[in-house]
Design an enzyme around this catalytic site. Structure first.
Site, PDB file in Angstrom:
ATOM      1  N   SER A  46       7.339   0.296   0.550  1.00 45.28           N
ATOM      2  CA  SER A  46       6.646  -0.088   1.789  1.00 45.28           C
ATOM      3  C   SER A  46       7.636  -0.296   2.930  1.00 45.28           C
ATOM      4  O   SER A  46       8.845  -0.451   2.710  1.00 45.28           O
ATOM      5  CB  SER A  46       5.862  -1.386   1.570  1.00 45.28           C
ATOM      6  OG  SER A  46       6.778  -2.458   1.487  1.00 45.28           O
ATOM      7  N   ASP A  79       5.177   3.776   2.079  1.00 44.84           N
ATOM      8  CA  ASP A  79       3.894   3.075   2.166  1.00 44.84           C
ATOM      9  C   ASP A  79       3.837   2.204   3.430  1.00 44.84           C
ATOM     10  O   ASP A  79       4.826   1.562   3.796  1.00 44.84           O
ATOM     11  CB  ASP A  79       3.781   2.198   0.897  1.00 44.84           C
ATOM     12  CG  ASP A  79       2.426   1.575   0.713  1.00 44.84           C
ATOM     13  OD1 ASP A  79       1.422   2.218   1.058  1.00 44.84           O
ATOM     14  OD2 ASP A  79       2.376   0.444   0.206  1.00 44.84           O
ATOM     15  N   HIS A  80       2.676   2.169   4.069  1.00 42.82           N
ATOM     16  CA  HIS A  80       2.430   1.269   5.217  1.00 42.82           C
ATOM     17  C   HIS A  80       3.494   1.370   6.317  1.00 42.82           C
ATOM     18  O   HIS A  80       3.977   0.339   6.805  1.00 42.82           O
ATOM     19  CB  HIS A  80       2.355  -0.197   4.766  1.00 42.82           C
ATOM     20  CG  HIS A  80       1.042  -0.567   4.150  1.00 42.82           C
ATOM     21  ND1 HIS A  80      -0.125  -0.648   4.869  1.00 42.82           N
ATOM     22  CD2 HIS A  80       0.717  -0.866   2.876  1.00 42.82           C
ATOM     23  CE1 HIS A  80      -1.120  -0.992   4.055  1.00 42.82           C
ATOM     24  NE2 HIS A  80      -0.645  -1.120   2.841  1.00 42.82           N
ATOM     25  N   ASP A 101       0.475   3.888   9.038  1.00 40.50           N
ATOM     26  CA  ASP A 101      -0.498   2.803   9.147  1.00 40.50           C
ATOM     27  C   ASP A 101      -0.658   2.394  10.606  1.00 40.50           C
ATOM     28  O   ASP A 101       0.107   1.599  11.138  1.00 40.50           O
ATOM     29  CB  ASP A 101      -0.010   1.624   8.287  1.00 40.50           C
ATOM     30  CG  ASP A 101      -0.990   0.465   8.290  1.00 40.50           C
ATOM     31  OD1 ASP A 101      -1.949   0.491   9.080  1.00 40.50           O
ATOM     32  OD2 ASP A 101      -0.783  -0.466   7.499  1.00 40.50           O
ATOM     33  N   HIS A 173      -4.957  -7.620   0.393  1.00 42.00           N
ATOM     34  CA  HIS A 173      -3.544  -7.538  -0.001  1.00 42.00           C
ATOM     35  C   HIS A 173      -3.005  -8.868  -0.534  1.00 42.00           C
ATOM     36  O   HIS A 173      -3.420  -9.934  -0.097  1.00 42.00           O
ATOM     37  CB  HIS A 173      -2.684  -7.158   1.212  1.00 42.00           C
ATOM     38  CG  HIS A 173      -2.638  -5.684   1.497  1.00 42.00           C
ATOM     39  ND1 HIS A 173      -3.086  -5.133   2.668  1.00 42.00           N
ATOM     40  CD2 HIS A 173      -2.181  -4.647   0.754  1.00 42.00           C
ATOM     41  CE1 HIS A 173      -2.900  -3.813   2.642  1.00 42.00           C
ATOM     42  NE2 HIS A 173      -2.361  -3.493   1.494  1.00 42.00           N
ATOM     43  N   HIS A 201      -6.332  -0.040  -1.421  1.00 47.24           N
ATOM     44  CA  HIS A 201      -5.165  -0.920  -1.238  1.00 47.24           C
ATOM     45  C   HIS A 201      -5.500  -2.305  -1.776  1.00 47.24           C
ATOM     46  O   HIS A 201      -6.650  -2.635  -2.009  1.00 47.24           O
ATOM     47  CB  HIS A 201      -4.802  -0.998   0.248  1.00 47.24           C
ATOM     48  CG  HIS A 201      -4.025   0.194   0.720  1.00 47.24           C
ATOM     49  ND1 HIS A 201      -2.724   0.110   1.148  1.00 47.24           N
ATOM     50  CD2 HIS A 201      -4.360   1.499   0.770  1.00 47.24           C
ATOM     51  CE1 HIS A 201      -2.296   1.320   1.477  1.00 47.24           C
ATOM     52  NE2 HIS A 201      -3.266   2.185   1.258  1.00 47.24           N
ATOM     53  N   GLY A 202      -4.446  -3.111  -1.980  1.00 45.53           N
ATOM     54  CA  GLY A 202      -4.675  -4.480  -2.444  1.00 45.53           C
ATOM     55  C   GLY A 202      -5.308  -4.531  -3.824  1.00 45.53           C
ATOM     56  O   GLY A 202      -6.083  -5.438  -4.130  1.00 45.53           O
ATOM     57  N   ASN A 223      -3.540   1.447  -5.309  1.00 46.68           N
ATOM     58  CA  ASN A 223      -2.252   0.839  -4.919  1.00 46.68           C
ATOM     59  C   ASN A 223      -2.096  -0.565  -5.514  1.00 46.68           C
ATOM     60  O   ASN A 223      -2.914  -1.450  -5.235  1.00 46.68           O
ATOM     61  CB  ASN A 223      -2.187   0.700  -3.400  1.00 46.68           C
ATOM     62  CG  ASN A 223      -1.890   2.001  -2.683  1.00 46.68           C
ATOM     63  OD1 ASN A 223      -1.962   3.079  -3.278  1.00 46.68           O
ATOM     64  ND2 ASN A 223      -1.551   1.909  -1.427  1.00 46.68           N
ATOM     65  N   THR A 226       1.674  -6.504  -5.658  1.00 42.77           N
ATOM     66  CA  THR A 226       1.876  -7.925  -5.956  1.00 42.77           C
ATOM     67  C   THR A 226       1.791  -8.231  -7.458  1.00 42.77           C
ATOM     68  O   THR A 226       2.578  -9.033  -7.975  1.00 42.77           O
ATOM     69  CB  THR A 226       0.812  -8.752  -5.190  1.00 42.77           C
ATOM     70  OG1 THR A 226       0.922  -8.425  -3.804  1.00 42.77           O
ATOM     71  CG2 THR A 226       0.997 -10.236  -5.401  1.00 42.77           C
TER      72      THR A 226
HETATM   73  O1  G3H Z   1       0.060  -0.599  -0.173  1.00 40.98           O
HETATM   74  C1  G3H Z   1       0.220  -1.313  -1.171  1.00 40.98           C
HETATM   75  C2  G3H Z   1      -0.863  -2.027  -1.755  1.00 40.98           C
HETATM   76  O2  G3H Z   1      -1.986  -2.045  -1.003  1.00 40.98           O
HETATM   77  C3  G3H Z   1      -0.558  -3.114  -2.699  1.00 40.98           C
HETATM   78  O3  G3H Z   1      -1.318  -4.284  -2.456  1.00 40.98           O
HETATM   79  O4  G3H Z   1       0.271  -5.957  -3.339  1.00 40.98           O
HETATM   80  O5  G3H Z   1      -2.116  -6.513  -2.979  1.00 40.98           O
HETATM   81  O6  G3H Z   1      -1.470  -4.954  -4.809  1.00 40.98           O
HETATM   82  P1  G3H Z   1      -1.146  -5.500  -3.459  1.00 40.98           P
HETATM   83 ZN    ZN Z   2      -1.559  -1.609   1.121  1.00 39.37          ZN
END
Ligand code: G3H
Ligand code: ZN
Length: 277
Positions: A46, A79-80, A101, A173, A201-202, A223, A226
């Site tokens: 990222s 990423d992002h 993004d 996220h 995402h998230g 994705n 975390t």
């Molecule tokens: O772009 C990366 C993800 O959206 C990861 O999100 O850390 O909440 O799994 P996360």
């Molecule tokens: Zn993301």
């Protein structure tokens, strides 16, 4: 194996797991997990991780070399990226895939900048993922209450020429517990109207059953960041607690890397092959 690209891994699997790494050992764990699962994965870096390392090159170069040395198809992805300069740097380094993004911008500006990134990336055969609105937890589209409008999503893809679209369907996220519930009806409606692969995402906050149902409804790239940090750090804590005199980082990083590899293997199997494996 030669570097893989997003189109190839998406074609070969029902969906692809995209795992964020911060440091080398996490990247090694993600690649090892992919090999154990017999699945292609996206190894993603990222903009935040890039800032941590002071530039795209050090971490991206490591990821590219790991991907080339792997027996699994690995797509290295930026990423992002909110900064177009980072996208340019990633293209120059040979990354086959980037996310631009522009979700923090107003819609007209997001369309204009995304279309320009797509035109530039496509000159080099680079895949572009983009986001409309924001996906909560970073103050935008992937926030629990935020939802992507189906007509807006279809219009955004037509206007920009993006290859994949991140959509807001209930995930957020940076969740450290896996209890998010997704709007599967919306995923199905988006999948029907949007002519490119949809990206969730998230996904750290989504339980296995929710990930599986999201894929059945039409999600193609999942994705996860975390959750791997949670697994890694828990294993580090355990190793340090077992030996308070430890000084060699390998003593606590090795079990943490192994714990993440096992979790990536499990998740990549679920995502790419389905719950039955
Ligand atoms: O772009 C990366 C993800 O959206 C990861 O999100 O850390 O909440 O799994 P996360
Ligand atoms: Zn993301």
């Amino acid at each position: 194996m030669p570097l893989s690209d997003m189109r190839a891994v998406l074609t070969a699997h029902r969906a692809v797991g995209a795992f964020n790494f911060v440091q080398l050992e996490l990247a090694e764990a993600i690649v090892a997990g992919a090999e154990r699962a017999g699945a292609g994965v996206v190894l993603q870096l990222s903009e935040n991780a890039v800032r941590f390392h002071g530039g795209v090159a050090p971490a991206a170069a490591a990821a590219l070399r790991l991907a080339e040395a792997s027996t699994a198809p690995i797509v290295v992805h930026l990423d992002h990226a909110t900064d177009v300069e980072l996208v340019e740097e990633a293209i120059a380094l040979g990354l086959p895939s980037v996310m631009y993004d522009g979700a923090h911008l107003d819609d007209a500006e997001n369309v204009a900048r995304t279309a320009s990134v797509v035109a530039r990336a496509h000159e080099h055969g680079v895949w572009v993922e983009a986001e409309l609105g924001e996906v909560g937890g970073k103050g935008g589209a992937h926030t629990p209450g935020v939802r992507t409008d189906v007509d807006d999503a279809a219009a955004f893809v037509a206007a920009t020429g993006v290859d994949a679209l991140a959509v807001a369907v209930g995930s957020s996220h940076a969740m450290t517990s896996r209890e998010a519930s997704l709007d599967e009806g919306l995923i199905a409606r988006l999948a029907e109207r949007v002519p490119v692969p949809l990206v969730l995402h998230g996904s750290s906050g989504v339980p296995d059953s929710g990930i599986d149902r999201a894929i059945v409804a039409g999600m193609r790239k999942i994705n996860i960041g975390t959750h791997l940090n949670v697994v890694f750090t828990a294993a580090v804590r355990e190793a340090l607690a077992a030996d308070s005199a430890v000084v060699d980082p390998r003593t606590y990083v090795r079990p943490a890397r192994e714990a993440v590899a096992a979790e990536v293997a499990r998740l990549a199997g679920l995502i790419s092959h389905g719950a039955a494996g």
